[in-house]
Scaffold this motif. Structure first.
Motif, short mmCIF file in Angstrom:
data_model
loop_
_atom_site.label_atom_id
_atom_site.label_comp_id
_atom_site.label_asym_id
_atom_site.label_seq_id
_atom_site.Cartn_x
_atom_site.Cartn_y
_atom_site.Cartn_z
N LEU A 247 0.86 -1.17 0.00
CA LEU A 247 0.00 0.00 0.00
C LEU A 247 0.91 1.22 0.00
CD1 LEU A 247 -2.75 -0.95 2.64
CD2 LEU A 247 -2.67 -1.47 0.19
N LEU A 248 0.96 1.92 -1.11
CA LEU A 248 1.79 3.12 -1.23
C LEU A 248 0.96 4.32 -0.83
CD1 LEU A 248 4.27 4.77 -2.11
CD2 LEU A 248 3.39 4.66 -4.46
N LEU A 249 1.28 4.90 0.33
CA LEU A 249 0.52 6.03 0.83
C LEU A 249 1.08 7.33 0.27
CD1 LEU A 249 -0.42 3.82 2.87
CD2 LEU A 249 -0.72 5.67 4.50
N ILE A 250 0.17 8.17 -0.22
CA ILE A 250 0.51 9.49 -0.75
C ILE A 250 -0.28 10.53 0.04
CG2 ILE A 250 0.28 11.00 -2.78
CD1 ILE A 250 0.73 8.51 -4.51
N ASP A 251 0.36 11.62 0.38
CA ASP A 251 -0.29 12.71 1.12
C ASP A 251 -1.14 13.52 0.16
OD1 ASP A 251 -0.84 15.21 2.40
OD2 ASP A 251 0.80 14.85 3.79
N ALA A 252 -2.47 13.52 0.38
CA ALA A 252 -3.38 14.22 -0.54
C ALA A 252 -3.11 15.71 -0.58
CB ALA A 252 -4.83 13.95 -0.13
N GLU A 253 -2.69 16.29 0.54
CA GLU A 253 -2.43 17.73 0.56
C GLU A 253 -1.20 18.09 -0.28
OE1 GLU A 253 -3.91 19.87 4.42
OE2 GLU A 253 -2.53 18.26 4.99
N GLU A 254 -0.19 17.22 -0.27
CA GLU A 254 1.02 17.48 -1.04
C GLU A 254 0.87 17.06 -2.50
OE1 GLU A 254 4.72 16.09 0.49
OE2 GLU A 254 4.10 16.33 2.57
N GLY A 255 0.04 16.07 -2.77
CA GLY A 255 0.01 15.48 -4.10
C GLY A 255 1.20 14.55 -4.28
N ILE A 256 1.29 13.93 -5.43
CA ILE A 256 2.38 12.98 -5.66
C ILE A 256 3.69 13.73 -5.87
CG2 ILE A 256 1.86 12.81 -8.13
CD1 ILE A 256 2.76 9.82 -7.88
N THR A 257 4.74 13.28 -5.21
CA THR A 257 6.04 13.95 -5.23
C THR A 257 7.08 13.07 -5.90
OG1 THR A 257 6.73 13.02 -3.10
CG2 THR A 257 5.44 15.07 -3.05
#
Length: 447
Positions: A268-278
């Motif tokens: 499960l690759l978690l991405i921060d929705a506030e930052e967007g994909i980095t």
């Protein structure tokens, strides 16, 4: 089936708990480094001693008087380990001598009423045996002098402890029990909510959830059941950019997180929705892809994002654009804090795992390949029969197919990509990576 007896190792920071954990579990799973507090969360391993099974827990260091937030949380985790354990190994440091903190911990252990084995570590030979007598001020009848690093005294400690373990050796079915679980690793850069998601899934504070990036340093394994299915959840250390890894401890954490990808079925690759994909998210995804792991992209903190009718579509397009190499991976938007859509992850896990472990018969596979190649032969074979003699599936996790070819070196990577995309669509591998290998063979397909 009865659960394993649970044995927890507790003690002050930097007394050698992780070294003893690794010695008893016979694996380098816990971080071992000479920095106080290196282990923060509880770490689990299933072990045997002369046929007797038990589950070993490594814990963060216990500082009774500390007021620092992270040490208070470590103390709370140690309390949970003590509550969960059937047997305690209380480890002290022979070179430090008996400390007031040791005495306070012993009082806590006595109040808990659990079976406790007392051990003094870093007694590396006869020259250190004089360190032992003062520890008998604790009023216990037996104290084991050991060296976890060198293995001294471990047999004697475990012989005493094993008398408290069930005598029945594990049956073949029990030994393979963990193989029935889908192994899920939570991966991502620091502070994206991996521990919070794990805690929400399990419904209690299994790991420390703290806004400080890098709080989780070890890989934490937790068996879990949901909706009749068995899982093993693995919470990993956040993977930092190399330029930000200054302490050797953090380098160990990155190595541990990368090793975790070798142990899981699905990440499960978690991405921060506030930052967007980095860029860092992209690199972590690349690590999982290179290892052939199935990946579900979990966009966390979705409740914090201002939305309109195009928000989801915009996020999906951005992720797929940045992760072209794994644009087949499913995407789900969740909030680990509120629990929004968290349970829906497991429906995705079940479908992804089904595809990840699917086997295709050689006959069906060859028929599909013949259709695919007939529609679009390799450029260098336009005026000739197609180059493939036959195809067979050689493994799962990920599904891997061997193409027996007259001239393997002449298969261009662009045509290999065409084959992968066509097989994915034709065979239903819509959410998982697949691999192709080309080998030399001289028997014609379909003959």
């Amino acid at each position: 089936m009865e659960r394993n007896t649970i044995v927890a190792i507790v003690g002050r920071p930097n007394v050698g708990k992780s070294t003893l954990f690794n010695r008893l579990s016979q694996k380098s799973k816990a971080i071992v480094i000479d920095v106080p507090g290196a282990t923060r969360d509880r770490n689990y391993a299933d072990c045997t001693w002369h046929g007797r099974r038990y589950t070993l827990i490594d814990t963060g260091g216990f500082e009774p008087a500390s007021t620092e937030t992270i040490l208070i949380q470590m103390r709370e985790q140690t309390h949970l380990a003590i509550e969960e354990a059937d047997i305690i190994i209380f480890l002290m440091d022979g070179r430090d001598g008996l400390t007031p903190a040791d005495i306070e911990i012993v009082q806590l252990l006595r109040e808990g009423g659990k079976k406790v084995f007392y051990a003094v570590n870093k007694v590396d030979g006869p020259r250190h045996e004089g360190l032992l007598p003062e520890f008998y001020r604790l009023g216990v009848s037996r104290i084991h002098d050991i060296s976890a690093q060198h293995g001294l005294g471990i047999d004697e400690l475990m012989e005493d402890l094993s008398a408290c373990l069930p005598e029945e050796a594990a049956s073949a079915g029990e030994e393979g029990e963990e193989e029935d679980r889908i192994r899920i690793a939570l991966i991502g850069k620091p502070n994206v909510g991996k521990s919070s998601l794990l805690n929400k899934i399990l419904g209690y504070e299994r790991t420390i959830a703290n806004p400080t990036p890098g709080t989780t340093r070890d890989a934490i394994d937790t068996p879990f059941e949901f909706d009749g299915h068995r899982y093993l959840l693995i919470d990993t250390a956040g993977i930092r950019k190399k330029s930000r890894i200054s302490l050797s401890l953090e380098k160990y954490s990155v190595i541990q997180a990368l090793k975790t990808l070798d142990r899981c079925d699905i990440a499960l690759l978690l991405i921060d929705a506030e930052e967007g994909i980095t860029d860092q998210d992209t690199k972590i995804a690349g690590l999982a892809f290179e290892k052939g792991r199935a990946v579900i992209i979990v966009v966390n903190k979705w409740d914090l994002v201002a939305k309109d009718n195009s928000t989801v579509g915009r996020y999906v397009r951005d992720i797929k654009d940045r992760l072209k190499f794994m644009d087949f991976s499913p995407i789900i938007f969740v909030s680990a804090l509120s629990g929004q859509r968290v349970t829906r992850i497991f429906a995705l896990v079940q479908e992804v795992y089904r595809q990840y472990t699917t086997r295709i018969s050689t006959g069906e596979l060859n028929r599909k390949v013949m259709e695919i190649v007939s529609k679009n032969p390799p450029p260098q074979y336009q005026q000739k029969a197609h180059p493939f003699n036959y195809v067979t599936q050689v493994s799962i996790k990920p599904p891997t197919f061997a193409f027996f070819v007259g001239k393997p070196a002449e298969i261009h990577f662009s045509y290999e990509r065409y084959l992968i995309n066509s097989l994915r669509e034709a065979l239903g591998f819509t959410t998982v990576p697949i691999r192709l290998v080309f080998r030399r063979k001289h028997r014609n397909i379909g003959s």
